[in-house]
Each structure stands twice: as C-alpha cells, then as structure tokens.
Design a protein around this motif. Sequence first.
Motif, PDB file in Angstrom:
ATOM      1  N   PRO A 166       0.868  -1.297   0.220  1.00 32.79           N
ATOM      2  CA  PRO A 166       0.586   0.224   0.001  1.00 32.79           C
ATOM      3  C   PRO A 166       0.915   1.241  -0.408  1.00 32.79           C
ATOM      4  O   PRO A 166       0.786   2.127   0.798  1.00 32.79           O
ATOM      5  CB  PRO A 166      -1.163  -0.495   1.335  1.00 32.79           C
ATOM      6  CG  PRO A 166       0.182  -0.855   2.127  1.00 32.79           C
ATOM      7  CD  PRO A 166       1.170  -1.776   1.502  1.00 32.79           C
ATOM      8  N   GLU A 171       0.119   3.286  -5.847  1.00 37.90           N
ATOM      9  CA  GLU A 171      -1.401   3.122  -6.313  1.00 37.90           C
ATOM     10  C   GLU A 171      -1.466   3.947  -7.927  1.00 37.90           C
ATOM     11  O   GLU A 171      -2.410   3.923  -8.613  1.00 37.90           O
ATOM     12  CB  GLU A 171      -2.296   4.506  -5.228  1.00 37.90           C
ATOM     13  CG  GLU A 171      -2.188   4.099  -3.859  1.00 37.90           C
ATOM     14  CD  GLU A 171      -3.634   2.781  -3.757  1.00 37.90           C
ATOM     15  OE1 GLU A 171      -4.573   2.898  -4.953  1.00 37.90           O
ATOM     16  OE2 GLU A 171      -3.728   2.293  -2.653  1.00 37.90           O
TER      17      GLU A 171
ATOM     18  N   GLY B 226      -9.263   3.533  -5.083  1.00 38.98           N
ATOM     19  CA  GLY B 226      -8.532   3.915  -5.258  1.00 38.98           C
ATOM     20  C   GLY B 226      -7.728   1.826  -4.253  1.00 38.98           C
ATOM     21  O   GLY B 226      -9.344   1.399  -4.653  1.00 38.98           O
ATOM     22  N   PHE B 227      -6.506   1.621  -4.342  1.00 39.42           N
ATOM     23  CA  PHE B 227      -6.300  -0.098  -3.609  1.00 39.42           C
ATOM     24  C   PHE B 227      -6.774  -0.012  -1.972  1.00 39.42           C
ATOM     25  O   PHE B 227      -7.260  -0.098  -1.509  1.00 39.42           O
ATOM     26  CB  PHE B 227      -5.337  -0.387  -4.351  1.00 39.42           C
ATOM     27  CG  PHE B 227      -5.057  -1.470  -3.877  1.00 39.42           C
ATOM     28  CD1 PHE B 227      -5.759  -3.015  -4.245  1.00 39.42           C
ATOM     29  CD2 PHE B 227      -4.311  -2.449  -2.825  1.00 39.42           C
ATOM     30  CE1 PHE B 227      -6.320  -4.692  -3.378  1.00 39.42           C
ATOM     31  CE2 PHE B 227      -3.389  -3.374  -2.334  1.00 39.42           C
ATOM     32  CZ  PHE B 227      -4.588  -4.325  -2.312  1.00 39.42           C
ATOM     33  N   ALA B 228      -5.767   0.775  -1.525  1.00 38.88           N
ATOM     34  CA  ALA B 228      -5.328   0.775  -0.376  1.00 38.88           C
ATOM     35  C   ALA B 228      -6.108   1.903   0.033  1.00 38.88           C
ATOM     36  O   ALA B 228      -5.894   3.306  -0.353  1.00 38.88           O
ATOM     37  CB  ALA B 228      -4.060   0.596  -0.009  1.00 38.88           C
ATOM     38  N   ILE B 233      -2.104   3.549   3.819  1.00 38.84           N
ATOM     39  CA  ILE B 233      -0.616   3.960   3.277  1.00 38.84           C
ATOM     40  C   ILE B 233      -0.383   5.328   3.878  1.00 38.84           C
ATOM     41  O   ILE B 233       0.969   4.959   4.057  1.00 38.84           O
ATOM     42  CB  ILE B 233      -1.041   4.687   2.104  1.00 38.84           C
ATOM     43  CG1 ILE B 233      -2.146   3.715   1.153  1.00 38.84           C
ATOM     44  CG2 ILE B 233      -0.199   5.533   1.130  1.00 38.84           C
ATOM     45  CD1 ILE B 233      -2.792   4.448  -0.527  1.00 38.84           C
ATOM     46  N   GLN B 246      -5.794   9.579  -5.130  1.00 37.04           N
ATOM     47  CA  GLN B 246      -6.821   8.705  -4.922  1.00 37.04           C
ATOM     48  C   GLN B 246      -8.343   9.461  -5.581  1.00 37.04           C
ATOM     49  O   GLN B 246      -9.116   8.803  -5.211  1.00 37.04           O
ATOM     50  CB  GLN B 246      -7.055   7.955  -4.102  1.00 37.04           C
ATOM     51  CG  GLN B 246      -5.556   7.403  -3.794  1.00 37.04           C
ATOM     52  CD  GLN B 246      -5.524   6.419  -2.619  1.00 37.04           C
ATOM     53  OE1 GLN B 246      -6.376   6.891  -1.477  1.00 37.04           O
ATOM     54  NE2 GLN B 246      -5.571   4.854  -2.774  1.00 37.04           N
TER      55      GLN B 246
END
Lengths: 322, 279
Positions: A166, A171, B226-228, B233, B246
Amino acid sequence: MAYEVELDFEKPLLEVEKKIEELRAAQKDGKGDRTAELEALKKKADQLKVSIYANLTPWQRVLIARHPRRPYALDYIGYLFQDFIELHGDRHFSDDPAVVCGFAKLDGRPVMVLGQQKGRDMKESLLRNFGMMNPEGYRKAMRFMHLAEKFGRPVVIFIDTMGAYPGIGAEERGQAEAIARNLMEMSLLRTPIVAVVIGEGGSGGALGVGVADRVLILENAVYSVISPEGCAAILWRSAKFAPEAAKALRITAKDLTELGITDEVIPEPPGGAHRDPVGAASAVKIAIRRQLEALAKQPIGELLDARYGKFRAMGVFTEAAS
Amino acid sequence: MAWFKKKDKAIGAGARKEIPQGVWVKCEGCSAALFSRELDANQRVCPKCTYHFRLTAWERIALLADVGSFEEIDHAIHAGDPLGFTDSRPYPVRVKESQAKTGLPEVVLTGRAKMDEHQVMLSVMDFGFIGGSMGSAMGEKFTRAAETALAERRPFVSVAASGGARMQEGILSLMQMAKTSAAVGRLHEARVPYISVLTNPTTAGVMASFASLGDVILAEPGALIGFAGPRVIEQTIRQKLPKGFQTSEFVLSHGFVDRIVSRRQLKGTLVQLIDLLTG
C-alpha cells in the motif's frame, strides 16, 4: 541450533534444543560420552514438538507463518526443482524483486515457477519490499503465466505475502487494476495452475497470484481477507485483539480446507517447517507432483470449466423464497 | 405594536417540530447549506460546487433505467453467516440493521433494465449497506447478473460504491473478488460489453476486482478511488498524502479510468457507449 526469534509457546522446546546443542558441543570437545543423555533429550524434544504443535491456536499459527526462519519461496524452489532459470521484469515499468519468476524442471518436466519472496535479513527484506508486491510485480507474474500458457507449461506458484504493497507509487501505477487483471486472466489461463500457500496468504495481495486449479496450504500457513491486527483494529477498535480476530476469521489450513478455499493441507514436519525445511520441501514436492499429474490428464476445456466452477461455488448465502 | 404579541406564543421547539428532519443539508464539498428538496431535484449534486452526494441503489437505478423498466432479479439472496462471526455484535445483527436502514436485501441490486430502449443488465451497489462491503451474497448476485448478461447478450453496466471486502465473512469475502472477475472474464471472451462506473468511494476488494475490469470505466467526479485506504497508506509510508491523491481525477490522469462523467451526463454517456459498442 539456536533460534534468534523466540515464540513464547515454543520456549520449553527451545530450552531442550539449547541443552542438546550444549551437550553436543561438549561431546565434540571430548568431554566424555554423553550419548545416553543426548538420546533422552532428543526424545523429550520430539515429544514437545508433537505436544506443542498439536494444540496451536490460530494466532500462534500466524506467528509461525511469519517466522523469520521459515522456508521462503526461493528455498522451496531450490529444494524442489532443477535447472531453475530466473527471468525478470514486467516489460513495462520495472522488475519487482518481491516476486521471483522463471522456468525450471520438476523431475525432468519443464514448469513455470512463481514465488512471492520475503527477505531473510534487513538488506534483503528491503530489496524484496518484505514480500509485498507492487503493480509491476503482478504484471510480471502475469507475463510469465502467459509465457507458460504459450509453451504449454504448467504454473506452480508459492504464496507468501502480508499483502499487496500500500504505497503512493503502487496507487499511481494501478495496484487495483493489476490485481483485478490477474484474477480475470488467471481464470482464463489455458494451462494448469497449482498454488501453494507456504506462509502468509495476505488478502488481495495473495489472491492476485492465487487463482489456481488447486490451492494447497502448508499446515501452519494462514490465508485471510485481512490481517488479524487490521481486523482487530477495525472491529475490536484495537490491534491488541489480534488473537481473537485470528480465531474469528478462520484462517488456518484446517479451517480453509473445511470452507472449500484450499484443496489440500500439506503436513509440516514436527515442530514446524522452520525446524526442518528439507522435510517440509519434500512434502510440498510430493503434493505438487501429484496434483500436476492429475491436472495434466484433464482436457483444457474441462480444466477451465472446473476452475471457473471452483471459484464460482465459493461463498455462503441464503436464498429464501420471497 | 401587534408584532410583539407573538412573544406569548410558544416558538422554538414546538414550531421547529413542524419542519421535517433533513430539510437542510450541509454540502460535504463546499459547506454550503442546501435545501434538500433542491438537492434531490439536482440529482443530489451540489448546485454551488457540483459535489456529488452518494446515491442509494434505488436512486441510482432511477437515474439510469428507463422509467418502470427495472426488473430486479435474485431479490431473495441474503447474507449467510458462514463463520458465526461476532465482534462487538453478531454479524447477522449487523446485516439486519443494514437491511432495516436501507430497505435493501443486500449491498447490491441486480436486474434487467432498459436504457433509452437498450436492453441492459444492471448491478448497482449501495454504500449504506455495511460500507458497501462485498460478501458472498454480493458475489453471487453480481456473478448471476453477469451470467444472465452473457446468456442474453445484454450489455452489463455495473455501478460500484464500496469500501472493500466484508470482513465478517472472512476468506469467503476475499474469494468473491476471484468469482466476480472470472464472471467478467467470460463476458470479455464472448464480447458482451461490460461498462464499470466508479462512484464515491470505490476501493480495495471491489476496485481490485470487477470494478477495474470494464471495457470502459467511467467515474463520477471527485470520488475516492484506489486500492489501499488512505489511512493505511499513511501509516505504511509515515507521510501525509498529497492533495487530490486517489480521486477520480488522479486515477484518470494515471490512465486507469476512461472518462470522468458528471451525474447529469451519466445515463447519456452510457447509452452513447452502448450504442457505439452494439449498434
């Protein structure tokens, strides 16, 4: 041998192991014959291995799965395969050292091998990003799976990560897209895939290389949607409750197999894979070979339908007449 | 001096009671006080700063489907409790609370619909249902919708709003990522159009599965994508995240969505794309 990391529940065993080592050293120095004493201690150690490891809590298994002396992907690759040739890079951005990829031979048969790789010391851990892949890692893995498909080689994958990385760069480069694409592409890959969870199966980071015809798991490995600490922090409002979360999430090999997520539990040597990596590797090899032989007999269309059906069937819901 | 007579009458609490709750809404974008009926009339987009408020699944369907055309499927699919999961409350209680709060059976509504006379399949998530989390019921409903779209060769439109996997279903929720992505894979192979719409927020397990796999991916402006999660993060890198990180705009500039489309233009854009892909 001495263990620099001491797990509390292993302490009685570690003490006996330490004594054995001291006695051995003394005997080497010619300080008398201690064979009988040694034998007794070894017997005691063996008993402790069995008794301690027969009653592990889920949280204790998490700690074993993360043990710094546990065999990692490259260790298994070294023990299991011949002629491993590591190949690098996603051909778009960079090479992700958190995943190792390459062709190798398993008892003379060519296979593609992928493994999430943690570092053994601080320097290697930094290089490997503690086994946490970036998007380029997932794309690298997919590139080699497509190569395996092209040349009709089965794919063997070792899963061992606390999760996908992460970070800001992850991202920016589309971590979510990279994982999503792998899930889809792996479900369509026209060659057999066997995945083995050897340590930590950390959520989407693990699943991103984990859509396989057979998913095997070592006895003390875990596989979870979220780390017990993360789950506890959210639902129990404190990471202190990680042991409770580990239990509630049902992340052990036995639980996962009962839930139909994993197909086979590979037994570890008494006292865990970190005490006997060669023993663990030989059990892993037998399981992989057997699974690959069975999969090789299936026509590819059937194999793909079965793979789709396998994940299609996962989930528990109710469907009441409304 | 008649004005002062009002003083004798009870004002305050008694009088305020007549005003229904939620008449005024504070804009999360510009902090302006908005008249809620006006906001509804504007598709829940702030008329001052164009901030896009969240829509419920039914509001979204009203926005996208031709009037009266939505035929829900699989209404009877509900969450199970595969792990017997209890944290501060048992999981089935959380599900019941969310059902009562949203009036929905689960986090997603699926069904056949028409969009400007185009026959489509819709899957619409509601963030109000346990944080838009994907569990087994969602995975099954999405997969059945995709399979119906495949069998009937209907373009499949998915609207995502999710914080990720439903932890209370443990590993089974994680596997819904594989299940839904495989279903999308079959649509791709059969060349049935699949369009993914990302709304605020779309993150984690949903973003890392079917939501990222559209032939075309649209995003509403200003959505968290976003992912996380941003907090995860920040804890990992021990730094503050840059402004605009994001957001839809960030994800567009990095090449992971095709277009940002305002809510007012969403249906028209979807119809245009479906027409170009199938006409």
